[in-house]
Design a protein around this motif. Structure first.
Motif, PDB file in Angstrom:
ATOM      1  N   ASP A   3      11.684  10.308  -5.690  1.00  0.00           N
ATOM      2  CA  ASP A   3      11.322  10.872  -6.728  1.00  0.00           C
ATOM      3  C   ASP A   3      11.358  12.222  -6.837  1.00  0.00           C
ATOM      4  OD1 ASP A   3      11.448   8.444  -8.376  1.00  0.00           O
ATOM      5  OD2 ASP A   3       9.643   8.699  -9.124  1.00  0.00           O
ATOM      6  N   GLU A   4      10.499  12.713  -5.537  1.00  0.00           N
ATOM      7  CA  GLU A   4      10.652  14.037  -5.475  1.00  0.00           C
ATOM      8  C   GLU A   4      12.216  14.517  -4.566  1.00  0.00           C
ATOM      9  OE1 GLU A   4       8.520  17.246  -2.285  1.00  0.00           O
ATOM     10  OE2 GLU A   4       7.053  15.412  -2.814  1.00  0.00           O
ATOM     11  N   LEU A   5      12.507  13.722  -3.425  1.00  0.00           N
ATOM     12  CA  LEU A   5      14.238  13.473  -3.243  1.00  0.00           C
ATOM     13  C   LEU A   5      15.265  14.193  -4.546  1.00  0.00           C
ATOM     14  CD1 LEU A   5      15.740  14.194  -0.852  1.00  0.00           C
ATOM     15  CD2 LEU A   5      15.648  11.856  -0.661  1.00  0.00           C
ATOM     16  N   ARG A   6      15.040  12.882  -5.003  1.00  0.00           N
ATOM     17  CA  ARG A   6      16.228  12.972  -6.589  1.00  0.00           C
ATOM     18  C   ARG A   6      16.050  14.590  -6.616  1.00  0.00           C
ATOM     19  NH1 ARG A   6      14.143   9.212 -10.581  1.00  0.00           N
ATOM     20  NH2 ARG A   6      13.116  11.148 -10.855  1.00  0.00           N
ATOM     21  N   GLN A  35      17.284  16.547  -5.200  1.00  0.00           N
ATOM     22  CA  GLN A  35      18.678  17.074  -4.855  1.00  0.00           C
ATOM     23  C   GLN A  35      19.815  17.176  -6.403  1.00  0.00           C
ATOM     24  OE1 GLN A  35      19.249  13.122  -3.761  1.00  0.00           O
ATOM     25  NE2 GLN A  35      19.418  13.711  -1.571  1.00  0.00           N
ATOM     26  N   GLU A  36      18.728  16.849  -7.448  1.00  0.00           N
ATOM     27  CA  GLU A  36      20.011  17.445  -8.478  1.00  0.00           C
ATOM     28  C   GLU A  36      19.443  18.349  -8.800  1.00  0.00           C
ATOM     29  OE1 GLU A  36      17.133  15.526 -11.547  1.00  0.00           O
ATOM     30  OE2 GLU A  36      18.251  13.082 -10.878  1.00  0.00           O
ATOM     31  N   THR A  37      18.459  18.867  -8.496  1.00  0.00           N
ATOM     32  CA  THR A  37      18.064  20.371  -8.144  1.00  0.00           C
ATOM     33  C   THR A  37      19.332  21.630  -7.670  1.00  0.00           C
ATOM     34  OG1 THR A  37      16.248  20.526  -8.975  1.00  0.00           O
ATOM     35  CG2 THR A  37      17.045  22.743  -8.575  1.00  0.00           C
ATOM     36  N   ARG A  38      19.669  20.821  -6.468  1.00  0.00           N
ATOM     37  CA  ARG A  38      20.233  21.860  -5.645  1.00  0.00           C
ATOM     38  C   ARG A  38      21.923  21.363  -6.777  1.00  0.00           C
ATOM     39  NH1 ARG A  38      20.727  20.978   1.041  1.00  0.00           N
ATOM     40  NH2 ARG A  38      22.401  22.177   1.457  1.00  0.00           N
ATOM     41  N   ALA A  39      22.303  20.400  -6.360  1.00  0.00           N
ATOM     42  CA  ALA A  39      23.059  20.400  -7.456  1.00  0.00           C
ATOM     43  C   ALA A  39      24.096  21.584  -8.560  1.00  0.00           C
ATOM     44  CB  ALA A  39      23.756  18.725  -7.637  1.00  0.00           C
ATOM     45  N   ALA A  40      22.816  21.454  -9.205  1.00  0.00           N
ATOM     46  CA  ALA A  40      22.986  21.976 -10.309  1.00  0.00           C
ATOM     47  C   ALA A  40      23.177  22.961 -10.328  1.00  0.00           C
ATOM     48  CB  ALA A  40      21.191  21.984 -11.584  1.00  0.00           C
ATOM     49  N   GLN A  41      22.726  24.062  -8.850  1.00  0.00           N
ATOM     50  CA  GLN A  41      23.039  25.706  -9.294  1.00  0.00           C
ATOM     51  C   GLN A  41      24.587  25.464  -8.250  1.00  0.00           C
ATOM     52  OE1 GLN A  41      20.137  26.431  -5.240  1.00  0.00           O
ATOM     53  NE2 GLN A  41      18.630  26.059  -7.125  1.00  0.00           N
ATOM     54  N   ARG A  70       0.681  -1.544   0.282  1.00  0.00           N
ATOM     55  CA  ARG A  70      -0.110  -0.086   0.188  1.00  0.00           C
ATOM     56  C   ARG A  70       0.716   1.000   0.051  1.00  0.00           C
ATOM     57  NH1 ARG A  70      -3.385   0.256   4.990  1.00  0.00           N
ATOM     58  NH2 ARG A  70      -3.928   2.468   4.399  1.00  0.00           N
ATOM     59  N   LEU A  71       1.688   0.787   0.540  1.00  0.00           N
ATOM     60  CA  LEU A  71       2.563   1.938   0.542  1.00  0.00           C
ATOM     61  C   LEU A  71       3.686   3.112  -0.277  1.00  0.00           C
ATOM     62  CD1 LEU A  71       3.278   2.515   4.538  1.00  0.00           C
ATOM     63  CD2 LEU A  71       2.062   3.765   3.281  1.00  0.00           C
ATOM     64  N   ALA A  72       3.938   1.241  -0.819  1.00  0.00           N
ATOM     65  CA  ALA A  72       4.823   2.050  -2.046  1.00  0.00           C
ATOM     66  C   ALA A  72       5.117   2.696  -3.343  1.00  0.00           C
ATOM     67  CB  ALA A  72       4.897   0.144  -3.198  1.00  0.00           C
ATOM     68  N   PRO A  73       3.875   3.111  -3.655  1.00  0.00           N
ATOM     69  CA  PRO A  73       3.162   4.354  -4.437  1.00  0.00           C
ATOM     70  C   PRO A  73       3.792   5.701  -3.680  1.00  0.00           C
ATOM     71  CG  PRO A  73       1.272   2.802  -4.896  1.00  0.00           C
ATOM     72  CD  PRO A  73       2.192   2.506  -3.360  1.00  0.00           C
ATOM     73  N   GLN A  74       3.254   5.726  -2.593  1.00  0.00           N
ATOM     74  CA  GLN A  74       4.240   6.717  -2.047  1.00  0.00           C
ATOM     75  C   GLN A  74       5.266   7.020  -1.663  1.00  0.00           C
ATOM     76  OE1 GLN A  74       1.656   5.177  -0.871  1.00  0.00           O
ATOM     77  NE2 GLN A  74      -0.630   5.912  -0.952  1.00  0.00           N
ATOM     78  N   HIS A  75       5.924   5.860  -1.395  1.00  0.00           N
ATOM     79  CA  HIS A  75       7.858   5.767  -1.327  1.00  0.00           C
ATOM     80  C   HIS A  75       8.101   6.236  -2.432  1.00  0.00           C
ATOM     81  CE1 HIS A  75      11.526   3.428  -0.601  1.00  0.00           C
ATOM     82  NE2 HIS A  75      11.176   4.211   0.546  1.00  0.00           N
ATOM     83  N   SER A  76       7.969   6.184  -3.793  1.00  0.00           N
ATOM     84  CA  SER A  76       8.140   5.681  -5.058  1.00  0.00           C
ATOM     85  C   SER A  76       7.604   7.146  -5.238  1.00  0.00           C
ATOM     86  CB  SER A  76       7.744   4.792  -6.046  1.00  0.00           C
ATOM     87  OG  SER A  76       7.869   5.517  -7.339  1.00  0.00           O
ATOM     88  N   ALA A  77       6.981   7.792  -4.904  1.00  0.00           N
ATOM     89  CA  ALA A  77       6.497   9.348  -5.226  1.00  0.00           C
ATOM     90  C   ALA A  77       7.545  10.336  -4.743  1.00  0.00           C
ATOM     91  CB  ALA A  77       4.896   9.523  -5.612  1.00  0.00           C
ATOM     92  N   LEU A  78       7.641   9.748  -3.463  1.00  0.00           N
ATOM     93  CA  LEU A  78       8.982  10.484  -2.357  1.00  0.00           C
ATOM     94  C   LEU A  78      10.378  11.203  -2.570  1.00  0.00           C
ATOM     95  CD1 LEU A  78       6.913  10.331   1.603  1.00  0.00           C
ATOM     96  CD2 LEU A  78       7.990  12.497   0.305  1.00  0.00           C
TER      97      LEU A  78
END
Length: 73
Positions: free
Chosen positions: A52-55, A58-64, A42-50
């Motif tokens: 992806d959001e964290l990734r 992190q990509e946005t922060r590294a690009a700055q 039941r929690l797998a979709p929410q875990h995957s979404a979180l």
């Protein structure tokens, strides 16, 4: 002689009690495992979404580009 027979009977009765308790624990563990697996599914979709959001964050922060900070003259 009767004491020996009584002790053997009590030993078997004790083992029977332990066997019943062990079986109940086994059933409880199986039930808990099924519940954990159901919750994980039941929690797998929410875990995957979180994840992806964290990734993305992190990509946005590294690009700055890092600032040099405030320089005083």
């Amino acid at each position: 002689m009767a004491w020996g027979a009584i002790s053997v009977v009590l030993g078997f009765a004790g083992l029977a009690v332990l066997a019943v308790c062990s079986f109940k624990v086994y059933l409880g563990v199986r039930r808990l495992a099924r519940e954990l697996e159901r919750t994980r599914r039941r929690l797998a979709p929410q875990h995957s979404a979180l994840r992806d959001e964290l990734r993305d964050l992190q990509e946005t922060r590294a690009a700055q580009e890092p600032d040099d900070g405030v320089r005083s003259s």
